[in-house]
Scaffold this motif. Structure first.
Motif, PDB file in Angstrom:
ATOM      1  N   LEU A 147       1.305  -0.642   0.294  1.00 39.40           N
ATOM      2  CA  LEU A 147      -0.138   0.175   0.549  1.00 39.40           C
ATOM      3  C   LEU A 147       0.969   0.410  -0.012  1.00 39.40           C
ATOM      4  N   GLU A 148       0.598   1.474  -0.972  1.00 39.20           N
ATOM      5  CA  GLU A 148       2.215   3.054  -1.018  1.00 39.20           C
ATOM      6  C   GLU A 148       0.510   4.318  -1.056  1.00 39.20           C
ATOM      7  N   VAL A 149       1.379   5.354  -0.112  1.00 38.03           N
ATOM      8  CA  VAL A 149       0.649   6.203  -0.314  1.00 38.03           C
ATOM      9  C   VAL A 149       1.653   7.925  -0.809  1.00 38.03           C
ATOM     10  N   ARG A 150       1.184   8.506  -1.846  1.00 35.20           N
ATOM     11  CA  ARG A 150       1.837  10.169  -2.542  1.00 35.20           C
ATOM     12  C   ARG A 150       1.136  10.437  -2.024  1.00 35.20           C
ATOM     13  N   LEU A 151       2.108  11.867  -1.143  1.00 37.33           N
ATOM     14  CA  LEU A 151       0.648  13.263  -1.508  1.00 37.33           C
ATOM     15  C   LEU A 151       1.732  14.013  -2.509  1.00 37.33           C
ATOM     16  N   TYR A 152       1.206  14.969  -3.340  1.00 39.63           N
ATOM     17  CA  TYR A 152       1.399  15.576  -4.273  1.00 39.63           C
ATOM     18  C   TYR A 152       1.003  17.079  -4.890  1.00 39.63           C
ATOM     19  N   ARG A 153       1.649  17.770  -4.173  1.00 38.73           N
ATOM     20  CA  ARG A 153       1.290  19.531  -4.587  1.00 38.73           C
ATOM     21  C   ARG A 153       1.148  19.924  -5.987  1.00 38.73           C
ATOM     22  N   LEU A 154      -0.233  20.554  -6.254  1.00 30.69           N
ATOM     23  CA  LEU A 154      -0.405  21.151  -7.510  1.00 30.69           C
ATOM     24  C   LEU A 154      -0.120  22.744  -7.840  1.00 30.69           C
ATOM     25  N   GLY A 158      -6.740  25.692 -17.311  1.00 28.32           N
ATOM     26  CA  GLY A 158      -6.543  24.120 -16.580  1.00 28.32           C
ATOM     27  C   GLY A 158      -5.054  24.028 -16.503  1.00 28.32           C
ATOM     28  N   LEU A 159      -4.429  24.403 -16.864  1.00 23.16           N
ATOM     29  CA  LEU A 159      -2.412  24.360 -16.775  1.00 23.16           C
ATOM     30  C   LEU A 159      -2.303  24.344 -15.281  1.00 23.16           C
ATOM     31  N   VAL A 160      -1.942  23.355 -14.896  1.00 22.50           N
ATOM     32  CA  VAL A 160      -0.834  23.350 -12.944  1.00 22.50           C
ATOM     33  C   VAL A 160       0.504  21.998 -13.446  1.00 22.50           C
ATOM     34  N   GLN A 161       1.185  21.757 -12.925  1.00 28.46           N
ATOM     35  CA  GLN A 161       2.443  21.943 -12.395  1.00 28.46           C
ATOM     36  C   GLN A 161       2.550  20.644 -11.636  1.00 28.46           C
ATOM     37  N   MET A 162       2.859  19.591 -11.055  1.00 34.60           N
ATOM     38  CA  MET A 162       2.690  18.573  -9.944  1.00 34.60           C
ATOM     39  C   MET A 162       3.736  18.316  -9.361  1.00 34.60           C
ATOM     40  N   GLN A 163       3.772  18.453  -7.945  1.00 41.27           N
ATOM     41  CA  GLN A 163       5.649  18.491  -7.882  1.00 41.27           C
ATOM     42  C   GLN A 163       4.940  16.826  -6.280  1.00 41.27           C
ATOM     43  N   GLU A 164       5.754  15.751  -6.603  1.00 36.92           N
ATOM     44  CA  GLU A 164       5.066  14.108  -5.516  1.00 36.92           C
ATOM     45  C   GLU A 164       6.068  14.911  -4.349  1.00 36.92           C
ATOM     46  N   VAL A 165       5.191  14.979  -3.403  1.00 34.90           N
ATOM     47  CA  VAL A 165       6.146  15.464  -1.857  1.00 34.90           C
ATOM     48  C   VAL A 165       6.675  14.099  -1.339  1.00 34.90           C
ATOM     49  N   ARG A 166       5.342  13.695  -1.468  1.00 32.30           N
ATOM     50  CA  ARG A 166       6.088  12.257   0.301  1.00 32.30           C
ATOM     51  C   ARG A 166       5.757  10.906  -1.125  1.00 32.30           C
ATOM     52  N   ARG A 167       6.642   9.741  -0.649  1.00 33.65           N
ATOM     53  CA  ARG A 167       5.685   8.577  -1.401  1.00 33.65           C
ATOM     54  C   ARG A 167       6.288   7.218  -0.010  1.00 33.65           C
ATOM     55  N   VAL A 168       5.228   7.388   0.510  1.00 39.12           N
ATOM     56  CA  VAL A 168       5.232   6.054   1.356  1.00 39.12           C
ATOM     57  C   VAL A 168       4.972   5.365   1.730  1.00 39.12           C
ATOM     58  N   THR A 169       5.705   3.791   1.645  1.00 37.53           N
ATOM     59  CA  THR A 169       5.000   2.957   1.768  1.00 37.53           C
ATOM     60  C   THR A 169       4.377   2.016   3.439  1.00 37.53           C
ATOM     61  N   LEU A 170       3.154   1.355   3.066  1.00 36.52           N
ATOM     62  CA  LEU A 170       2.729   1.413   4.165  1.00 36.52           C
ATOM     63  C   LEU A 170       3.265  -0.358   4.559  1.00 36.52           C
ATOM     64  N   LYS A 171       3.623  -0.639   5.561  1.00 29.41           N
ATOM     65  CA  LYS A 171       3.137  -2.661   5.829  1.00 29.41           C
ATOM     66  C   LYS A 171       2.039  -2.652   6.319  1.00 29.41           C
ATOM     67  N   PRO A 172       1.994  -4.234   6.434  1.00 32.71           N
ATOM     68  CA  PRO A 172       0.901  -4.589   7.503  1.00 32.71           C
ATOM     69  C   PRO A 172       0.257  -4.043   8.670  1.00 32.71           C
ATOM     70  N   ALA A 173       1.845  -3.950   9.255  1.00 34.82           N
ATOM     71  CA  ALA A 173       1.790  -3.914  10.828  1.00 34.82           C
ATOM     72  C   ALA A 173       1.506  -2.667  11.290  1.00 34.82           C
ATOM     73  N   VAL A 174       1.349  -1.879  10.161  1.00 31.45           N
ATOM     74  CA  VAL A 174       0.345  -0.777  10.199  1.00 31.45           C
ATOM     75  C   VAL A 174      -1.170  -0.852  11.217  1.00 31.45           C
ATOM     76  N   PHE A 175      -1.641  -2.012  10.406  1.00 37.99           N
ATOM     77  CA  PHE A 175      -3.312  -2.374  11.266  1.00 37.99           C
ATOM     78  C   PHE A 175      -2.420  -2.647  12.995  1.00 37.99           C
TER      79      PHE A 175
END
Length: 340
Positions: free
Chosen positions: A14-21, A270-287
């Motif tokens: 499970l990967e969670v990404r945070l984007y800045r637009l 509607g022209l935008v710029q995208m930037q990936e701020v964080r990319r976090v991989t969650l492991k099953p232990a997060v449950f």
């Protein structure tokens, strides 16, 4: 049919990404409200924040999902050639005459051709790709396929097997189709804590015959001006690196300004710029995380222009997670790993 990929029944990754637009031109996503409810004819969409008793402009997840999906589909067609289905038609006819007749009738209806049209003419007009369906064509879109009766297979399923189409196709595998949800989800995108200044722009319809303004066609619309930053999260479930790369095609189309977000894209909105701020991989232990830990702001600061009031507490925790930082973040390596 299955493409042999991990199911959604078990969490593999499970990967969670945070984007800045960041808006690079005016951006308008209409609310659909009647003109009498707003001081302008075309107001921008707003979310009602009950705790703050205010309505905040935002970018709906459905808009992000739609434009990113459309450009992933476009990339899949652009990077590959349509398949030659003429031979498949012949084999399909010989072995499954009844099913072939149903497919032919559906194609003729969709392509606005007479029902007696020869198969060779249908193939000449109809283009089909093995890796991506056409969600607007009934005979070509992915869906949950059920056999008509025992011993009577669904003609559409037989046709997909004949041409080598897996269900879901590579786009529907990411974003879902009727009967199956996607593996990529988006949150709404919210503006910075300081709020969003909105411009009111007066537009007029142009008469295509005279080239001049059409009398009585003047209207006002609200739009987010250039330079405003929004943040949103993307949640990726059980995707391989190749599948993530396909998702990145849609993200990249927005960053390269090949795609527009919202309305009036043909006139520069509607022209935008995208930037990936964080990319976090969650492991099953997060449950095993029983509650959302509290961390001090000075030890793990918020991303620039990020408004924590707009997002769930756990996402706020992820937004502040940084690699190799002291003091240790409450999400240890046993639960999460930061890639960016």
């Amino acid at each position: 049919m299955s493409n042999g990929q991990p199911s959604l029944a078990r969490l593999e990754e499970l990967e969670v990404r945070l984007y800045r637009l960041t808006t690079k031109s005016h951006l308008a996503i209409g609310s659909g409200e009647a003109a009498e409810l707003s001081p302008v004819e075309k107001p921008i969409i707003r979310a009602l924040i009950h705790d703050e008793n205010q309505r905040v402009p935002y970018l709906p997840a459905s808009s992000l999902h739609g434009v990113i999906r459309a450009w992933v589909e476009k990339a899949l067609r652009s990077l590959n050639e349509p398949i030659d289905v003429s031979g498949s038609f012949k084999n399909f006819n010989d072995e499954n005459a009844d099913a072939a007749a149903k497919i032919k009738q559906a194609l003729c209806r969709d392509l606005d051709l007479p029902l007696e049209t020869d198969l060779a003419q249908i193939v000449q007009k109809w283009k089909i790709w093995a890796d991506v369906c056409n969600p607007f064509w009934e005979h070509d879109k992915c869906e949950y396929l059920v056999d008509e009766a025992p011993g009577s297979p669904n003609p559409k399923r037989l046709w997909f097997e004949e041409i080598g189409r897996e269900v879901p196709c590579k786009a529907c595998y990411l974003f879902g189709h009727t009967g199956q949800r996607g593996r990529v989800r988006f949150t709404h995108a919210f503006p910075p804590p300081a709020g969003t200044p909105l411009d009111v722009i007066t537009r007029v319809a142009i008469n295509r015959y005279t080239g001049a303004a059409d009398p009585g066609k003047l209207f006002d619309l609200e739009a987010v001006p250039p330079g405003v930053q929004f943040h949103f999260f993307a949640i990726l479930e059980n995707l391989s690196e190749e599948e993530k790369r396909r998702l990145d095609w849609g993200i990249r189309a927005l960053s390269l300004n090949l795609a527009n977000l919202g309305a009036y894209g043909t006139v520069g909105f509607g022209l935008v710029q995208m930037q990936e701020v964080r990319r976090v991989t969650l492991k099953p232990a997060v449950f095993n995380l029983e509650s959302i830990p509290h961390i001090k702001e000075d030890s793990y600061p918020w991303p620039e222009n990020y408004d924590p009031r707009r997002y769930p507490a756990f996402f706020n925790l992820l937004a502040r997670l940084q690699p190799k930082k002291d003091p240790p973040h409450p999400l240890t390596k046993e639960m999460a790993e930061v890639k960016i």
